[in-house]
Design an enzyme around this catalytic site. Structure first.
Site, mmCIF file in Angstrom:
data_model
loop_
_atom_site.group_PDB
_atom_site.id
_atom_site.type_symbol
_atom_site.label_atom_id
_atom_site.label_comp_id
_atom_site.label_asym_id
_atom_site.label_seq_id
_atom_site.Cartn_x
_atom_site.Cartn_y
_atom_site.Cartn_z
ATOM 1 N N TYR A 157 -3.649 11.002 0.988
ATOM 2 C CA TYR A 157 -4.116 10.806 -0.387
ATOM 3 C C TYR A 157 -4.091 12.121 -1.163
ATOM 4 O O TYR A 157 -3.662 12.151 -2.325
ATOM 5 C CB TYR A 157 -5.534 10.221 -0.383
ATOM 6 C CG TYR A 157 -5.564 8.744 -0.104
ATOM 7 C CD1 TYR A 157 -5.683 7.819 -1.134
ATOM 8 C CD2 TYR A 157 -5.449 8.261 1.191
ATOM 9 C CE1 TYR A 157 -5.704 6.454 -0.881
ATOM 10 C CE2 TYR A 157 -5.461 6.901 1.461
ATOM 11 C CZ TYR A 157 -5.587 6.008 0.421
ATOM 12 O OH TYR A 157 -5.592 4.656 0.672
ATOM 13 N N ASP A 169 0.846 -1.192 0.000
ATOM 14 C CA ASP A 169 0.000 0.000 0.000
ATOM 15 C C ASP A 169 0.888 1.251 0.000
ATOM 16 O O ASP A 169 1.861 1.313 -0.745
ATOM 17 C CB ASP A 169 -0.955 -0.043 1.196
ATOM 18 C CG ASP A 169 -2.134 0.925 1.068
ATOM 19 O OD1 ASP A 169 -3.125 0.564 0.432
ATOM 20 O OD2 ASP A 169 -2.043 2.051 1.585
ATOM 21 N N HIS A 222 -4.673 -7.893 -0.166
ATOM 22 C CA HIS A 222 -3.985 -6.618 0.006
ATOM 23 C C HIS A 222 -3.206 -6.514 1.312
ATOM 24 O O HIS A 222 -2.114 -5.961 1.345
ATOM 25 C CB HIS A 222 -5.013 -5.491 -0.069
ATOM 26 C CG HIS A 222 -4.422 -4.127 -0.005
ATOM 27 N ND1 HIS A 222 -3.630 -3.611 -1.002
ATOM 28 C CD2 HIS A 222 -4.504 -3.153 0.948
ATOM 29 C CE1 HIS A 222 -3.252 -2.384 -0.679
ATOM 30 N NE2 HIS A 222 -3.755 -2.090 0.502
#
Length: 457
Positions: free
Chosen positions: A376, A227, A433
């Site tokens: 983000y 990630d 993930h």
């Protein structure tokens, strides 16, 4: 004039060598930065490393329970399962366990079983755990391994893999490599202080971690991440290639060679040999429309957090049940997208509620959901692939674990565009993930395999 031809040939070879060598030597610049409140003080920053302990109180737990008790639920649509997000019927069961059975004090003791520390870097209090082998065997060099989490995870993701890396013999494993593991919290996540200035992106985090490893006394070290941790590790390798002995990832950001990647995806199904695709790549990539559908279905959170993170962050920071639904939905569909067809989202297939809620509590008690979402905006707010690092390759030994249920599959041929010195690529048999959280043994074995391929390790 044969000597002119020889001269021209040597000159051309020299130019080509200079261009290639210049590219190989290109690295991210290490700068002085200040992410603390106000202006940087003229006095030298305190560089001491302080022990830290996770604590809780009755008031903290009481406040949580009061907020849980005031939750309003919206009934789910009939037979909607997890197609509309977290199903509120199952959410009630999770919350009931959280309210009546989950023992946060016990989990705090588990969190504290590894040594925690804090240190000031560039104006921020950086939190990390540092776990050394309890009994390093004679003749084995202990290797420092920096492991970095992502969103919506935390340093807690690594708690099950740490003993496999630091003390393999006690767990019935006969690994050749012994590690001491450093797991920091990304600034703005968990117990690391949030940046007070705009612009704190993956490169800024990489610079802080380079300074952290130097402060801990490591001249050389290895990296591992998924990630955001994957991108931060990549930036560290681009910033300090002489210090990074190897980088192992379980997610690969393909932000260079985008056009060739698009062409290979477009034509690879019919001409796989032309683009270096293996049979397993074809199974995971095609039909290509499923990738587009998946991106559309699963990336709404990313658009919100890359544009207006504080708006949704305000809601989540005040409602623990909303926070749990928002985060746990990712632990469902990012573990396996097919889990959206299940009434419980498949959450108990790879995780316990205690583990999932411990991760939620790290976000809740630190009030870090909004700062974590800002990461983000800082990385994606100006567009994808526009940063300098996105156009740079990584010239250190690299390894990649390709888990079958990762958000987007990265074939080996794509990974080599970013990592020319890729010396280990593994199609993993299962997992998604949250690799270290889901499949700690598989990931630990692949890290061992990768380190074993590096010459002069």
């Amino acid at each position: 004039m044969w000597w002119l031809q020889i001269f021209a040939g040597l000159f051309l070879a020299g130019v080509i060598y200079w261009v290639i060598n210049r590219k190989n030597n290109e690295k991210l610049e290490m700068k002085d930065a200040w992410w603390g409140p106000g202006s940087k003080s003229s006095t030298r920053e305190d560089e001491s490393i302080r022990p830290f302990k996770v604590e809780t109180s009755e008031e903290e737990i009481k406040d949580l329970h009061q907020r849980i008790d005031l939750t309003r639920y919206t009934p789910p649509l009939e037979d909607s399962r997890f197609h509309y997000g977290f199903n509120s019927n199952y959410l009630k069961k999770v919350v009931s366990y959280w309210r009546n059975q989950f023992d946060w004090k016990k989990q705090v003791e588990i969190l504290n079983k590894y040594p925690h520390f804090k240190t000031k870097i560039e104006g921020l209090d950086i939190h990390f755990i540092h776990v050394k082998p309890p009994k390093p065997p004679a003749g084995h060099k202990v290797k420092p391994l920096l492991m970095i989490h992502g969103w919506p995870g935390s340093f807690y993701e690594f708690y099950k893999i740490i003993p496999l890396l630091t003390d393999p013999e006690s767990h019935g494993l006969s690994y050749n490599q012994i590690f001491e593991v450093i797991c920091p919290s990304i600034p703005g996540y968990g117990f690391s202080e949030a940046p007070h200035k705009q612009g704190f992106d993956s490169v800024a985090a990489a610079q802080i971690y380079c300074k952290l490893m130097k402060r801990l006394g490591f001249q050389e070290f290895f990296l591992q991440g998924g990630d955001w941790g994957s991108l931060i590790c990549t930036n560290i390798a681009q910033m300090a290639p002489l210090q990074v002995k190897g980088i192992h990832l379980n997610m690969c950001f393909i932000d260079s060679g985008t056009f060739s990647v698009f062409v290979s995806l477009l034509l690879g199904r019919w001409f796989p040999w032309l683009f270096g695709f293996q049979e397993r790549d074809l199974q995971l990539l095609y039909p290509a429309k499923k990738i587009l559908h998946y991106i559309f279905r699963e990336s709404g959170y990313m658009h919100i957090q890359a544009t207006k993170p504080d708006t949704v962050g305000c809601a989540l920071n005040n409602c623990p049940v909303g926070l749990a639904a928002y985060i746990l939905e990712k632990f469902s569909t990012w573990t396996n997208s097919e889990y959206r067809y299940l009434e419980d989202g498949g959450l108990d297939k790879k995780f316990t509620l205690d583990d999932l809620l411990t991760n939620i509590m790290i976000y809740w008690v630190t009030g870090s959901i909004a700062p974590s979402q800002r990461f983000y905006k800082e990385n994606l707010g100006q567009g994808v692939g526009v940063q300098k690092h996105s156009k740079m390759k990584v010239f250190v030994p690299a390894g990649l674990s390709a888990f079958p249920y990762e958000l987007l599959h990265c074939p080996e041929t794509w990974a080599r565009k970013k990592f020319p010195y890729l010396c280990s690529y593994t199609h993993m048999s299962r997992g998604g993930h949250f690799a270290a959280f889901e499949e700690p043994l598989l990931l630990a074995e692949d890290i061992q395999k990768f380190i074993g391929t590096i010459k002069g390790k």
